[in-house]
Design a protein around this motif. Structure first.
Motif, PDB file in Angstrom:
ATOM      1  N   GLU A 233       8.456   3.501  10.244  1.00 33.88           N
ATOM      2  CA  GLU A 233       9.010   4.808   9.894  1.00 33.88           C
ATOM      3  C   GLU A 233      10.003   4.685   8.741  1.00 33.88           C
ATOM      4  OE1 GLU A 233      10.688   6.274  13.542  1.00 33.88           O
ATOM      5  OE2 GLU A 233       8.718   6.605  14.453  1.00 33.88           O
ATOM      6  N   LEU A 234      10.856   3.677   8.801  1.00 32.62           N
ATOM      7  CA  LEU A 234      11.864   3.472   7.757  1.00 32.62           C
ATOM      8  C   LEU A 234      11.214   3.208   6.401  1.00 32.62           C
ATOM      9  CD1 LEU A 234      14.887   3.137   7.042  1.00 32.62           C
ATOM     10  CD2 LEU A 234      14.614   0.714   7.572  1.00 32.62           C
ATOM     11  N   ILE A 235      10.201   2.365   6.396  1.00 34.06           N
ATOM     12  CA  ILE A 235       9.530   2.037   5.131  1.00 34.06           C
ATOM     13  C   ILE A 235       8.885   3.280   4.521  1.00 34.06           C
ATOM     14  CG2 ILE A 235       7.545   0.783   4.172  1.00 34.06           C
ATOM     15  CD1 ILE A 235      10.189  -0.804   4.410  1.00 34.06           C
ATOM     16  N   GLN A 236       8.306   4.141   5.341  1.00 31.40           N
ATOM     17  CA  GLN A 236       7.732   5.387   4.817  1.00 31.40           C
ATOM     18  C   GLN A 236       8.812   6.255   4.178  1.00 31.40           C
ATOM     19  OE1 GLN A 236       4.557   6.151   4.422  1.00 31.40           O
ATOM     20  NE2 GLN A 236       4.035   4.190   5.325  1.00 31.40           N
ATOM     21  N   GLU A 237       9.974   6.332   4.826  1.00 31.75           N
ATOM     22  CA  GLU A 237      11.081   7.118   4.292  1.00 31.75           C
ATOM     23  C   GLU A 237      11.595   6.515   2.985  1.00 31.75           C
ATOM     24  OE1 GLU A 237      13.736   6.866   7.585  1.00 31.75           O
ATOM     25  OE2 GLU A 237      12.512   8.161   8.845  1.00 31.75           O
ATOM     26  N   VAL A 238      11.727   5.213   2.958  1.00 28.62           N
ATOM     27  CA  VAL A 238      12.249   4.527   1.771  1.00 28.62           C
ATOM     28  C   VAL A 238      11.313   4.714   0.586  1.00 28.62           C
ATOM     29  CG1 VAL A 238      12.709   2.233   0.813  1.00 28.62           C
ATOM     30  CG2 VAL A 238      13.679   2.867   3.018  1.00 28.62           C
ATOM     31  N   ARG A 239      10.007   4.744   0.821  1.00 28.42           N
ATOM     32  CA  ARG A 239       9.052   4.931  -0.284  1.00 28.42           C
ATOM     33  C   ARG A 239       9.324   6.219  -1.041  1.00 28.42           C
ATOM     34  NH1 ARG A 239       4.175   2.847   3.194  1.00 28.42           N
ATOM     35  NH2 ARG A 239       4.182   0.680   2.536  1.00 28.42           N
ATOM     36  N   VAL A 240       9.633   7.273  -0.326  1.00 29.24           N
ATOM     37  CA  VAL A 240       9.914   8.556  -0.970  1.00 29.24           C
ATOM     38  C   VAL A 240      11.179   8.450  -1.814  1.00 29.24           C
ATOM     39  CG1 VAL A 240      10.523  10.965  -0.552  1.00 29.24           C
ATOM     40  CG2 VAL A 240       8.742   9.880   0.824  1.00 29.24           C
ATOM     41  N   ALA A 241      12.238   7.925  -1.230  1.00 25.97           N
ATOM     42  CA  ALA A 241      13.514   7.819  -1.947  1.00 25.97           C
ATOM     43  C   ALA A 241      13.404   6.839  -3.119  1.00 25.97           C
ATOM     44  CB  ALA A 241      14.622   7.393  -0.985  1.00 25.97           C
ATOM     45  N   GLN A 242      12.701   5.732  -2.922  1.00 25.45           N
ATOM     46  CA  GLN A 242      12.545   4.742  -3.997  1.00 25.45           C
ATOM     47  C   GLN A 242      11.873   5.359  -5.210  1.00 25.45           C
ATOM     48  OE1 GLN A 242      10.216   1.535  -2.450  1.00 25.45           O
ATOM     49  NE2 GLN A 242      11.989   0.293  -1.912  1.00 25.45           N
ATOM     50  N   THR A 243      10.829   6.112  -4.985  1.00 21.68           N
ATOM     51  CA  THR A 243      10.110   6.723  -6.100  1.00 21.68           C
ATOM     52  C   THR A 243      11.037   7.633  -6.896  1.00 21.68           C
ATOM     53  OG1 THR A 243       8.037   6.618  -4.868  1.00 21.68           O
ATOM     54  CG2 THR A 243       8.130   8.153  -6.727  1.00 21.68           C
ATOM     55  N   GLY A 244      11.784   8.465  -6.192  1.00 22.45           N
ATOM     56  CA  GLY A 244      12.696   9.373  -6.876  1.00 22.45           C
ATOM     57  C   GLY A 244      13.764   8.649  -7.662  1.00 22.45           C
ATOM     58  N   VAL A 245      14.388   7.650  -7.053  1.00 23.03           N
ATOM     59  CA  VAL A 245      15.478   6.947  -7.738  1.00 23.03           C
ATOM     60  C   VAL A 245      14.933   6.119  -8.905  1.00 23.03           C
ATOM     61  CG1 VAL A 245      15.621   4.813  -6.368  1.00 23.03           C
ATOM     62  CG2 VAL A 245      17.676   5.764  -7.375  1.00 23.03           C
ATOM     63  N   GLN A 246      13.745   5.559  -8.773  1.00 23.05           N
ATOM     64  CA  GLN A 246      13.187   4.758  -9.858  1.00 23.05           C
ATOM     65  C   GLN A 246      12.830   5.626 -11.059  1.00 23.05           C
ATOM     66  OE1 GLN A 246      10.157   2.756  -7.577  1.00 23.05           O
ATOM     67  NE2 GLN A 246      11.368   0.887  -7.454  1.00 23.05           N
ATOM     68  N   ILE A 247      12.299   6.804 -10.819  1.00 22.41           N
ATOM     69  CA  ILE A 247      11.985   7.717 -11.927  1.00 22.41           C
ATOM     70  C   ILE A 247      13.272   8.158 -12.619  1.00 22.41           C
ATOM     71  CG2 ILE A 247      11.112  10.023 -12.496  1.00 22.41           C
ATOM     72  CD1 ILE A 247       8.968   9.530 -10.280  1.00 22.41           C
ATOM     73  N   LEU A 248      14.265   8.564 -11.826  1.00 22.51           N
ATOM     74  CA  LEU A 248      15.542   8.988 -12.385  1.00 22.51           C
ATOM     75  C   LEU A 248      16.209   7.856 -13.156  1.00 22.51           C
ATOM     76  CD1 LEU A 248      17.816  11.038 -12.719  1.00 22.51           C
ATOM     77  CD2 LEU A 248      18.672  10.347 -10.469  1.00 22.51           C
ATOM     78  N   PHE A 249      16.235   6.671 -12.580  1.00 23.55           N
ATOM     79  CA  PHE A 249      16.867   5.525 -13.224  1.00 23.55           C
ATOM     80  C   PHE A 249      16.139   5.170 -14.529  1.00 23.55           C
ATOM     81  CE2 PHE A 249      17.824   0.815 -13.341  1.00 23.55           C
ATOM     82  CZ  PHE A 249      19.145   0.961 -13.729  1.00 23.55           C
TER      83      PHE A 249
END
Length: 165
Positions: A28-44
């Motif tokens: 469950e955590l990894i699924q949640e992190v995938r969403v946040a990672q994508t957003g932060v990587q695009i922004l960064f």
């Protein structure tokens, strides 16, 4: 197994071992992190390109400081949100999954707080450059309030309301 425990009260939760629970929570955590990672990587990634644009040379000193703070926050958020993947890889097979899940969960929460700060700073910078109007701080504050409501207040309210009974 019956869904009533001794004494006839309704049983809550899952019938799983600590390891099974850790496995489920990890997925469950990894699924949640995938969403946040994508957003932060695009922004960064976007933030990293700004310094190479002609407009960067025209930024006021305050805006340059906001930009630098935003990039550092974005880097920190990226690190915190990628941290669980590295943690899992380095402790995999060491029989510490329950502890790793707790630590990864904390890293993820820290990453979300840092992502909130990064997004706030980026929005402030963009709106300061796009307009000279005095409403910018109020607009940014409104968006931050919205993020706080969606990311923290509603989840914490739900947790309190449905787990404190």
């Amino acid at each position: 197994m019956s869904d009533t425990a001794a004494g006839g009260s309704r049983r809550r939760g899952r019938n799983e071992t600590e390891e099974e629970r850790a496995d489920r929570m990890w997925q469950e955590l990894i699924q949640e992190v995938r969403v946040a990672q994508t957003g932060v990587q695009i922004l960064f990634g976007f933030l990293l390109t700004v310094v190479f644009t002609p407009k960067y040379d025209d930024l006021a000193d305050t805006d340059r400081i906001i930009y630098i703070v935003t990039v550092v926050l974005g880097a920190a958020a990226t690190g915190a949100l990628i941290g669980p993947v590295s943690l899992h890889r380095l402790v995999s097979g060491r029989r510490v999954k329950p502890q790793a899940v707790r630590l990864a969960s904390r890293l993820t929460l820290l990453g979300l707080v840092l992502l909130l700060a990064t997004t706030t700073a980026a929005l402030l910078l963009i709106l300061r450059v796009a307009t000279d109007d005095g409403f910018v701080p109020y607009l940014v504050a409104g968006v931050v309030a919205w993020y706080l409501l969606c990311w923290f207040v509603l989840p914490l309210w739900t947790r309190h309301r449905y787990t404190s009974r």
